[in-house]
Design a protein around this motif. Structure first.
Motif, PDB file in Angstrom:
ATOM      1  N   UNK A 388       0.751  -1.106  -0.137  1.00  0.00           N
ATOM      2  CA  UNK A 388       0.115   0.045   0.065  1.00  0.00           C
ATOM      3  C   UNK A 388       0.904   1.274   0.042  1.00  0.00           C
ATOM      4  N   UNK A 389       1.995   1.446   0.676  1.00  0.00           N
ATOM      5  CA  UNK A 389       2.897   2.171   0.880  1.00  0.00           C
ATOM      6  C   UNK A 389       3.396   2.543  -0.433  1.00  0.00           C
ATOM      7  N   UNK A 390       3.853   1.507  -1.049  1.00  0.00           N
ATOM      8  CA  UNK A 390       4.470   1.662  -2.488  1.00  0.00           C
ATOM      9  C   UNK A 390       3.643   2.114  -3.393  1.00  0.00           C
ATOM     10  N   UNK A 391       2.212   1.726  -3.461  1.00  0.00           N
ATOM     11  CA  UNK A 391       1.363   2.254  -4.576  1.00  0.00           C
ATOM     12  C   UNK A 391       0.947   3.755  -4.306  1.00  0.00           C
ATOM     13  N   UNK A 392       1.113   4.080  -2.881  1.00  0.00           N
ATOM     14  CA  UNK A 392       0.820   5.594  -2.281  1.00  0.00           C
ATOM     15  C   UNK A 392       2.054   6.316  -2.942  1.00  0.00           C
ATOM     16  N   UNK A 393       3.260   5.959  -2.783  1.00  0.00           N
ATOM     17  CA  UNK A 393       4.354   6.663  -3.238  1.00  0.00           C
ATOM     18  C   UNK A 393       4.167   7.027  -4.602  1.00  0.00           C
ATOM     19  N   UNK A 394       4.195   5.857  -5.200  1.00  0.00           N
ATOM     20  CA  UNK A 394       4.081   6.148  -6.795  1.00  0.00           C
ATOM     21  C   UNK A 394       3.096   7.160  -7.115  1.00  0.00           C
ATOM     22  N   UNK A 395       1.757   7.071  -6.415  1.00  0.00           N
ATOM     23  CA  UNK A 395       0.625   8.284  -7.065  1.00  0.00           C
ATOM     24  C   UNK A 395       1.074   9.535  -6.515  1.00  0.00           C
ATOM     25  N   UNK A 396       1.725   9.609  -5.442  1.00  0.00           N
ATOM     26  CA  UNK A 396       2.204  11.099  -5.075  1.00  0.00           C
ATOM     27  C   UNK A 396       3.214  11.446  -5.993  1.00  0.00           C
ATOM     28  N   UNK A 397       4.253  10.726  -6.320  1.00  0.00           N
ATOM     29  CA  UNK A 397       5.253  10.987  -7.306  1.00  0.00           C
ATOM     30  C   UNK A 397       4.664  11.481  -8.590  1.00  0.00           C
ATOM     31  N   UNK A 398       3.999  10.464  -9.223  1.00  0.00           N
ATOM     32  CA  UNK A 398       3.205  10.784 -10.457  1.00  0.00           C
ATOM     33  C   UNK A 398       2.618  12.179 -10.321  1.00  0.00           C
ATOM     34  N   UNK A 399       1.561  12.352  -9.240  1.00  0.00           N
ATOM     35  CA  UNK A 399       0.703  13.831  -9.115  1.00  0.00           C
ATOM     36  C   UNK A 399       1.502  14.689  -9.189  1.00  0.00           C
ATOM     37  N   UNK A 400       2.619  14.760  -8.697  1.00  0.00           N
ATOM     38  CA  UNK A 400       3.762  15.903  -8.478  1.00  0.00           C
ATOM     39  C   UNK A 400       4.295  16.073  -9.976  1.00  0.00           C
ATOM     40  N   UNK A 401       4.648  15.109 -10.550  1.00  0.00           N
ATOM     41  CA  UNK A 401       5.392  15.383 -11.838  1.00  0.00           C
ATOM     42  C   UNK A 401       4.168  15.936 -13.084  1.00  0.00           C
ATOM     43  N   UNK A 402       3.082  15.374 -12.778  1.00  0.00           N
ATOM     44  CA  UNK A 402       2.075  16.038 -13.789  1.00  0.00           C
ATOM     45  C   UNK A 402       1.628  17.459 -13.732  1.00  0.00           C
TER      46      UNK A 402
END
Length: 402
Positions: A388-402
């Motif tokens: 869950x933490x891995x998925x959450x980190x990926x979502x936050x980084x993807x949202x920040x880059x977009x």
């Protein structure tokens, strides 16, 4: 060599000569980078102070140190009382250096340190910690001394000064010698400007000697020594005895480390570019000359780019092995590399400073940058992680880059 090649080579040589002459005659831009070395005459160099030390310590010898603290300490005359002077924007002492300095002060000598950030074993041993209120806009900052003879006299600084101050000291052995005063406005809160005053110059006793630590190395630079604020440095050094002085020129941001036999050429901007352009020109000449005389090279199909398939395979292996900790660490490392390459950020800064810089350069809100960096810091402090933490980190980084 045919006539055409001679013409091309002549034009190239002429261009090189013109570039070299242009580099020599054009005015050099002012270098505002911190250096603090004895030979640097740039604004934040230490040339002026170094050449005035004989007047401040006229009964003691000035010894310039070009090596580590440990090497100096093991060879010095232990019967001679002396002072050791460190000035730089960032200073780190390893375990051996820290033990040597502590032993040096314990025997009755003094160490003067002017730095924004003091890290390592020495800072932990003396319980000295610093912090800053980071702002993008430069503001006037005032410094004063607690000495009764100097009370009421303020020294004002503006350019290149950061709001570094002490957040923790050993109250049993420490005396506050000076303060920093500045105006602070919280960018996240709608509050009136706040006038803050913190210790920024202290004396910490250790054994028979003392450590004098200041958080404003800029006050000892060429820029402020020549702009009427030299009295601050004189008053700060007045706490030191008139003994032999070791000037550290090793732990400096501006220390040049070039071992090449061509170090003189590489240190001169005009000669350096002439050398690089000459090498590039020769290389291009060889390439194009050889191209005209060699046989036709058969076309070789490039290897297929299987990077995507490889990444998918490696990702599947991590997912099957449930090694989410390693996967999260790699995601964080790749994201920090992205910050360094796209926004030119120093990811080794403290999280408060990094958050402000990231928000300013990325165009994101301060709250979004803060949430992301705090979540990354939270993950880095954990030893085990979940999917869950891995998925959450990926979502936050993807949202920040977009």
């Amino acid at each position: 060599m045919d006539k055409r090649s001679k013409v091309i080579l002549g034009i190239f040589c002429m261009v090189v000569v013109i570039i070299v002459i242009t580099e020599i005659v054009r005015p050099k831009p002012i270098n505002w980078q911190p250096s603090y070395t004895a030979s640097d005459k740039i604004p934040f160099g230490g040339y002026v102070l170094y050449n005035e030390l004989n007047r401040l310590f006229n009964n003691g010898e000035i010894k310039t140190v070009q090596e580590s603290v440990y090497d100096v300490m093991v060879r010095r005359d232990t019967t001679e009382r002396s002072n050791y002077l460190f000035i730089n924007d960032f200073i780190y002492f390893d375990q051996q250096e820290s033990h040597q300095l502590l032993n040096y002060v314990d025997k009755g000598n003094d160490v003067f340190i002017a730095t924004n950030q003091l890290n390592g074993v020495l800072a932990d041993s003396l319980n000295i910690y610093t912090a800053t209120d980071y702002t993008i806009k430069e503001d006037t900052i005032a410094f004063d001394f607690t000495n009764a003879l100097l009370k009421g006299k303020k020294f004002e600084y503006a350019k290149g000064i950061y709001k570094w101050r002490f957040t923790s000291v050993d109250t049993a052995n420490t005396m506050i010698l000076g303060h920093i005063t500045y105006t602070w406005k919280d960018p996240l809160a709608e509050k009136p400007d706040e006038r803050r005053r913190f210790p920024n110059f202290i004396k910490t006793s250790f054994g028979k000697g003392n450590f004098y630590v200041s958080t404003v190395p800029e006050a000892f630079s060429n820029y402020y020594m020549l702009r009427g604020n030299q009295d601050y440095a004189v008053n700060a050094f007045s706490y030191l005895g008139d003994h032999t002085l070791y000037w550290d020129d090793y732990k400096k941001s501006g220390r040049v480390i070039i071992d090449s036999p061509m170090r003189f050429v590489l240190n001169q901007a005009a000669l350096k570019w002439a050398y690089y352009l000459t090498m590039i020109g020769i290389l291009l000449f060889v390439i194009f000359r050889a191209k005209r005389e060699q046989r036709i090279i058969p076309v070789v199909e490039p290897l297929k780019n299987s990077s995507v398939e490889f990444a998918q395979t490696v990702g599947a292996l991590y997912h099957q092995n449930k090694d989410f900790t390693d996967l999260i660490n790699k995601k964080i490392n790749y994201f920090f590399e992205y910050l360094r390459s796209h926004y030119y950020l120093d990811t080794n800064h403290q999280i408060e400073k990094l958050v402000h810089e990231l928000a300013a350069k990325s165009g994101k809100s301060l709250e979004e940058a803060k949430n992301l960096m705090e979540y990354i810091q939270y993950l880095k402090n954990k030893t085990t992680h979940s999917e869950v933490e891995s998925i959450e980190l990926n979502k936050k980084i993807s949202a920040f880059k977009n």
